[in-house]
Design a protein around this motif. Structure first.
Motif, short mmCIF file in Angstrom:
data_model
loop_
_atom_site.label_atom_id
_atom_site.label_comp_id
_atom_site.label_asym_id
_atom_site.label_seq_id
_atom_site.Cartn_x
_atom_site.Cartn_y
_atom_site.Cartn_z
N PHE A 74 -0.77 37.61 57.99
CA PHE A 74 -0.76 38.82 57.27
C PHE A 74 -2.55 38.78 57.36
CE2 PHE A 74 -2.14 41.25 53.65
CZ PHE A 74 -1.38 42.62 53.86
N TYR A 76 -5.64 42.01 56.62
CA TYR A 76 -5.89 43.46 56.48
C TYR A 76 -7.28 43.99 56.55
CZ TYR A 76 -4.96 48.32 54.90
OH TYR A 76 -4.64 49.76 54.91
N THR A 86 -0.22 44.65 51.06
CA THR A 86 0.47 43.59 50.63
C THR A 86 1.80 43.41 49.88
OG1 THR A 86 -1.65 42.75 50.12
CG2 THR A 86 0.01 41.71 48.65
N ALA A 90 4.97 41.72 51.30
CA ALA A 90 5.55 40.47 50.61
C ALA A 90 6.96 41.05 50.29
CB ALA A 90 4.95 40.40 49.34
N GLU A 103 -1.97 34.02 54.87
CA GLU A 103 -2.71 35.57 54.79
C GLU A 103 -4.15 34.85 54.49
OE1 GLU A 103 -3.83 37.29 51.92
OE2 GLU A 103 -3.49 35.53 50.63
N SER A 105 -7.49 35.83 52.88
CA SER A 105 -8.16 36.13 51.77
C SER A 105 -9.67 35.94 51.81
CB SER A 105 -7.54 35.16 50.57
OG SER A 105 -8.09 35.81 49.20
N HIS A 121 -8.36 40.82 46.61
CA HIS A 121 -7.51 39.80 47.51
C HIS A 121 -7.04 38.91 46.26
CE1 HIS A 121 -8.37 39.91 51.65
NE2 HIS A 121 -9.42 40.34 51.44
N SER A 124 -3.74 40.15 45.61
CA SER A 124 -2.72 40.17 46.83
C SER A 124 -2.22 38.89 46.82
CB SER A 124 -3.67 40.48 47.99
OG SER A 124 -2.78 40.38 49.21
N GLU A 125 -2.93 37.75 46.56
CA GLU A 125 -2.46 36.39 46.55
C GLU A 125 -1.40 36.16 45.51
OE1 GLU A 125 -5.44 33.50 45.91
OE2 GLU A 125 -6.67 34.15 47.75
N PHE A 128 2.00 37.83 46.96
CA PHE A 128 2.70 37.06 47.95
C PHE A 128 3.11 35.72 47.05
CE2 PHE A 128 -0.18 39.14 50.99
CZ PHE A 128 0.99 39.53 52.07
N HIS A 137 -2.89 31.03 51.57
CA HIS A 137 -4.16 31.98 51.26
C HIS A 137 -5.33 31.11 51.95
CE1 HIS A 137 -1.52 33.83 48.53
NE2 HIS A 137 -1.44 32.63 47.63
#
Length: 280
Positions: A74, A76, A86, A90, A103, A105, A121, A124-125, A128, A137
């Motif tokens: 992933f 972005y 995200t 996920a 992903e 980060s 970010h 986002s972590e 996930f 990450h």
């Protein structure tokens, strides 16, 4: 089957494209998620990828793309929509029982980070991690490509970084992709957070490696002209804050200011230098 987002590639490092190509070179089955069915998508099909077209922010597009997937990559771009993408990714990965999501980060992703993008970010972590999809990450330093875009646009490295002695943590997008591909193929357990810094360089050293002069641009002058270079307010917002952080630290030390062994350990090669990047 491995799902790779950002597989068409773009100006911000094209890690998804690089990961897709590395996996295909190794004979893996790749499902490439792209936003537009253009020449880049056609080239991916020629390379052997299964291409799916859709909006990464839309669960109605992501769920069918995730079917039959065991591992996924992933990424972005620095633009609006990271949290929407995200959440969709996920949720779909959890529903499909995906065992690992690698992903991209950023190096200092944390709730108190100095840029809105790094704070997003970190969020986002968390998403996930909550999804329970074996997230890894990749907290990457500043991509070489970010400096190269500025140098190409202005013919000089004109940034609001202060004196040429200001230090910057850097990494090649190719090395981030190599680590991503390595982790996608590695059956062994992985650390959930991997720090990726391939080189520490001063602003002056970075300019010399790119074959241009360094100019300390006033912050307001940088911000006024940045839209002409990047064309996206989110990218300009992030980079404006990022340069301010480095300017404030200057020649000082920081816990994240170190070259990490992650690239060699998971990517299978020593980190690329900015001079090697410029030469290639």
């Amino acid at each position: 089957m491995i799902l790779v987002t950002g597989a068409a590639g773009g100006r911000q490092g094209a890690t998804g494209r690089r990961v897709a190509e590395l996996l295909l070179e190794r004979g893996e089955k790749v499902r490439a998620f792209v936003h537009s069915d253009d020449d880049r998508a056609a080239e991916l099909r020629k390379l052997g990828a299964e291409v799916v077209v859709g909006d990464l922010r839309e669960i109605s597009a992501v769920r069918p793309a995730m079917r039959g997937i065991t591992r996924a990559f992933f990424t972005y771009p620095v633009t609006a929509g990271l949290m929407d993408a995200t959440a969709a990714f996920a949720a779909a990965a959890r529903q499909e029982g995906v065992e690992r999501v690698v992903e991209v980060s950023q190096l200092d992703a944390q709730p108190e980070a100095g840029t809105p993008r790094m704070r997003r970010h970190w969020l986002s972590e968390q998403v996930f991690d909550w999804a329970g999809v074996g997230a890894v990450h990749l907290r990457a330093a500043v991509f070489f490509e970010n400096l190269a875009v500025v140098a190409a646009a202005a013919g000089r490295l004109a940034l609001p970084l202060g004196p040429p002695s200001t230090r910057i943590p850097l990494v090649a997008a190719a090395d981030v992709a190599a680590v991503g591909a390595g982790l996608l193929l590695d059956p062994a357990p992985a650390d959930p957070v991997c720090l990726l810094t391939g080189q520490m360089a001063t602003a002056g050293e970075a300019a010399r490696a790119l074959g241009v002069e360094y100019v300390d641009l006033p912050p307001e002058e940088w911000e006024a002209g940045a839209m002409d270079v990047y064309g996206d307010p989110y990218a300009v917002e992030h980079l404006t804050h990022l340069w301010a952080i480095f300017r404030a630290i200057g020649t000082g030390d920081h816990p994240l200011y170190r070259v990490t062994d992650t690239i060699e350990r998971h990517g299978g090669r020593p980190p690329m230098t900015l001079r090697e990047f410029a030469a290639s």
